[in-house]
Structure formats: C-alpha cells, structure tokens
Design an enzyme around this catalytic site. Structure first.
Site, short mmCIF file in Angstrom:
data_model
loop_
_atom_site.label_atom_id
_atom_site.label_comp_id
_atom_site.label_asym_id
_atom_site.label_seq_id
_atom_site.Cartn_x
_atom_site.Cartn_y
_atom_site.Cartn_z
N TYR A 1 0.87 -1.18 0.00
CA TYR A 1 0.00 0.00 0.00
C TYR A 1 0.90 1.22 0.00
O TYR A 1 1.46 1.58 1.03
CB TYR A 1 -0.90 -0.05 1.24
CG TYR A 1 -1.93 1.07 1.36
CD1 TYR A 1 -2.19 1.95 0.32
CD2 TYR A 1 -2.64 1.21 2.55
CE1 TYR A 1 -3.14 2.95 0.46
CE2 TYR A 1 -3.59 2.22 2.70
CZ TYR A 1 -3.83 3.08 1.66
OH TYR A 1 -4.77 4.08 1.80
N LYS B 1 -1.25 -1.60 -4.07
CA LYS B 1 -2.28 -0.58 -4.13
C LYS B 1 -1.57 0.77 -4.20
O LYS B 1 -0.94 1.20 -3.24
CB LYS B 1 -3.17 -0.64 -2.89
CG LYS B 1 -4.22 0.47 -2.83
CD LYS B 1 -4.90 0.54 -1.48
CE LYS B 1 -5.86 1.74 -1.45
NZ LYS B 1 -6.46 1.95 -0.11
#
Length: 300
Positions: free
Chosen positions: A134, A162
């Site tokens: 992330y 992500k």
C-alpha cells in the site's frame, strides 16, 4: 493469489457510545457480498483502524473471519505506528484466517527505502500470507520507491501494490518495471487510468457507497475492455471521488454515503469530527446525483 476485481476497504460501524456495532457491521458485510464485490479489506484506514485499540482490532479480525465464512476473501490491514505491533497483527491475521494482508509503511517514523523493505520482509516472515503493498506517501510520509521495490518485488508473497500516491507516472513505472507485482488502483480519481494501463483490481472506498456500480465499472473496463463505457462510469463517480480525495473529510464522506444507502455506519472516531450541516448537504446532493446517473448507466 490473483488479485482481481473490487476489494472494498469496509467502514467500521460504531454506536453512539463509540463501541463497535457488530449488528450494524453485519449489514455492511452482507451488503458488500450481495453486491458482488470480490473481496473485503478489514482494518484499513477507511475502517478507522488508527482510532481503535489493539483488542478491538483483533476482535474485528476474528469476527470478520467467522461472519464472512469463506463467502469471499478478506484481507487484513496490519499497519501500525509501532513496527513490532505490525508484526504481531500480521501473525494474528494469519491465525484469524485472513487470505492476505495490506501492508503500508509505518507512519511518522519515516524509514528510508532499505529500512522500509526490511519492515515489509519482517511482516512477510511473521505471517507467510500474500501481501498487497500500500503506497500512500501522503499518509505515511515515505514512498515505496524503486530501491524498496527492487528488494522485495520478487518475494513470492508480494502479489500486488495498491498505488495511492496520486502520481500518474507511478502507474506507468509500476506496469513497465515491476510486471511481477499486480497493479491495483488506489487513487479514487485515477481509476480509469489504472484500468487503461492494465490494472486488474481496485481497492475501492467508493464501493462502501456504490458497490454494484463499482463492480459494473470494473467489468466494463477489465472484462469487456469497453473504456468508452468506463469513461461514463468515471464521469458519474468523479464528483464523489473529488470529495473523497480532496475534501479532507474522507471517512466522514464515505460514512455519509453508506448511510444514504440505508446502512447504519454511526459516528466517526476522534480525532475526526462529524460533517457540518452545510458540507453534509453538499455531499448528499453529489452522492444522490451520482446514484441516479449510475443507475441509468447500469440499466442502459
């Protein structure tokens, strides 16, 4: 692990006393699953993990695993300011039954890229689960840049990233330089660009508000390769996405949107405060307008 589809970082429902309302949370989980999303993220920033105790976070993992009951995969957010706590959350996620983990940099400490890579490796070793990286430097203060990725991208458990930096050039770089790591849309206002560049998934806060429409958007772009239709979805969602990404009231807007869909999200936790009446009215209008446009688009 093939990371494909819509993965919703679900809100956490609180009652008026500030406790987790698990009865209301069951409705949130069921709404997502019944709307066809492909997975759920438990304990992400949209779920306000930063405002929860360790006991609450661990309880939420256990409850999610039992209630989801294998209907779709669930991914545990295992991040914490204290690195050693993150390693414990990773082990706890494995023990609770999580299918994967969402891993960001620990906020505030500002590790360099080699230190960040070693942090991610320790999380990997603590749980031996698939990892979705992330990258969100606006939240953590550091970026998962090339030095970090060069050290971890070939590890078997590093399956996806992500990307939430907001830098469109990162979309190109990750696609071209790290094809072994699946690219996932993480910036709500750049989703169409991600899909055009081959992203197969979207970690989608908007799905707390419009789960069926977000699934239809994904299907149009990824399965049907109909980017003209995808542009129409993007146009309908863009005003909502702008509030989410640029208003400074991300969780409040998401929870208001969920409430407008008939759910009972309850208040946000401190230090966040509720929207004032003026902004609440503005966000309500934007969400209701988008809802009508999306319904028309899905019906066409």
């Amino acid at each position: 692990m093939k990371f494909q589809g819509i993965y919703t970082p679900v809100i956490t429902t609180f009652d008026q006393a500030g406790n987790i309302d698990y009865t209301a949370w069951k409705q949130v989980l069921d709404k997502q699953i019944e709307s066809g999303v492909h997975g759920l993220i438990i304990g992400g920033s949209t779920g306000e993990f930063y405002g929860m105790t360790k006991a609450e976070r661990l309880e939420q993992f256990a409850f999610a695993n039992e209630y989801i009951a294998g209907r779709i995969p669930w991914i545990a957010g295992v991040n914490d300011m204290l690195a050693t706590e993150a390693y414990q959350y990773a082990a706890a996620a494995k023990a609770a039954g999580a299918d994967a983990m969402l891993v960001a940099a620990p906020p505030y400490s500002l590790p360099d890229e080699q230190e960040l890579a070693q942090h991610i490796i320790r999380i990997d070793e603590a749980a031996d689960l698939p990892i979705i990286l992330y990258n969100y430097p606006d939240r953590t203060g550091v970026e998962m840049g090339t030095q970090c990725l060069d050290l971890i991208a070939d590890r078997p458990n590093i399956v996806a990233i992500k990307e939430s930096s907001g830098d469109v050039n990162r979309i190109h770089q990750l696609t071209l330089d790290y094809p072994q790591v699946q690219l996932s849309a993480g910036a709500e206002d750049q989703v169409l660009e991600f899909f055009v560049w081959g992203a197969q998934s979207w970690v989608c806060a908007c799905a707390n508000i419009f789960p069926r429409a977000c699934v239809a958007f994904y299907e149009a772009c990824v399965l049907e390769k109909d980017f003209a239709k995808g542009q129409k979805f993007m146009a309908a969602l863009m005003p909502v996405m702008e509030y989410l990404e640029q208003s400074g009231k991300f969780v409040q807007c998401v929870k208001l949107g969920a409430k407008l869909q008939g759910l009972t999200p309850g208040p946000v936790r401190l230090p966040m405060l509720e929207l004032d009446d003026e902004m609440s009215a503005q966000v309500t209008t934007v969400i209701q307008t988008a809802a009508q446009q999306l319904e028309e688009l899905m019906a066409s």
